[in-house]
Design a protein around this motif. Structure first.
Motif, short mmCIF file in Angstrom:
data_model
loop_
_atom_site.label_atom_id
_atom_site.label_comp_id
_atom_site.label_asym_id
_atom_site.label_seq_id
_atom_site.Cartn_x
_atom_site.Cartn_y
_atom_site.Cartn_z
N GLN A 2 52.14 20.26 -33.22
CA GLN A 2 52.21 20.85 -34.55
C GLN A 2 52.79 19.87 -35.57
N GLU A 5 50.08 17.23 -36.30
CA GLU A 5 49.02 17.81 -37.12
C GLU A 5 49.48 17.96 -38.56
N ASN A 149 42.66 21.33 -34.29
CA ASN A 149 43.17 22.58 -34.86
C ASN A 149 42.20 23.72 -34.53
N ASP A 150 42.31 24.82 -35.24
CA ASP A 150 41.52 26.00 -34.89
C ASP A 150 40.18 26.07 -35.61
N GLN A 170 43.55 25.49 -30.48
CA GLN A 170 44.55 24.50 -30.86
C GLN A 170 45.70 24.41 -29.87
#
Length: 261
Positions: A2, A5, A149-150, A170
């Motif tokens: 996280q 990102e 990521n998603d 993710q």
């Protein structure tokens, strides 16, 4: 994951003039749309690093925060890659168990790390077509470990030539077998052809660690894996030779063809 990102999103959100100070990628640094030197392009921007070197000098708090997140991530992913390769060796009944992992974890191993950002593509919104984010290819290294990521976009191609979308997750990592591992296992593991389709709505951020062996490492099927009378399907080469051949090729070329017997 996280933290890195978030730092990547922060960097790719900078004004273009600021991002350009980290490029142009040749091959390392910041790149925009142009992939390699042979005419391949995609709907993306990226940062490419040598994984064993300091990615950024600490000239600002932003750079220090980025470097800290990246360094922590790389250490953790290297540990995971070692575990994965040892598990592969165990599944193949190879001794010693580090026969594969030591090639990727040697102090001279050729590691590359890539951060990709695929911006939303407004022309695609509401249209039933796709734009290439990153063209189809196989990875030349031993394995690559990808996390995104998603946002959707990753697709793989099975042997029948079709394309299958990989659902975004993710919280997961995707392990891609590379060309070198295909040779090392004499085809028991096959390098996966994959691509990224641009997303018309959501940005996609992916981070990929490519694990290559040392440049002088000879790439050939492992002797302890070969059955009685089994012949190698490939001519022997060094990783340095194969890397040069890959660099000279187009993204979608079948690079292993020239090394097949």
């Amino acid at each position: 994951m996280q933290r890195l990102e978030a730092e990547a999103v922060k960097f790719f959100s900078l004004p273009q003039v600021e991002k350009d100070k980290s490029g142009p990628a040749n091959p390392f640094g910041y790149g925009d749309k142009r992939i390699g030197v042979n005419g391949d392009v995609g709907w993306l921007e990226y940062l490419l690093f040598v994984a064993t070197s300091d990615p950024l000098s600490c000239t600002s708090m932003t750079a220090c925060s980025f470097r800290s997140a990246l360094s922590e991530y790389l250490v953790a992913v290297r540990k995971m890659a070692s575990d994965v390769l040892r598990s592969m060796a165990e599944g193949l009944k190879i001794e010693p168990r580090d026969a594969l992992s030591k090639l990727a974890m040697d102090e001279h191993s050729d590691g590359i790390f890539r951060l990709n950002h695929y911006p939303p593509c407004p022309p695609l919104q509401g249209l039933n077509r796709s734009l290439t984010g990153f063209g189809e290819h196989t990875d030349p290294q031993i394995i690559s470990i990808l996390r995104s990521n998603d946002s959707s976009g990753l697709q793989i191609s099975p042997d029948d030539g079709s394309w299958v979308s990989v659902p975004p997750d993710q919280a997961s990592f995707f392990i891609n077998v590379g060309d070198s591992l295909q040779v090392l296992t004499n085809g028991r593991f096959r390098s996966v052809r994959h691509r990224v389709a641009a997303n018309g709505v959501k940005p996609r951020v992916s981070m990929i660690y490519f694990f290559g062996p040392p440049p002088a490492q000879r790439i050939a099927p492992l002797p302890q894996l070969m059955g009685e009378g089994e012949q190698s399907k490939y001519k022997e080469f060094t990783w340095g030779e194969y890397k040069k051949a890959a660099y000279r090729s187009r993204l979608g070329d079948n690079r292993l063809v020239q090394f097949e017997k």
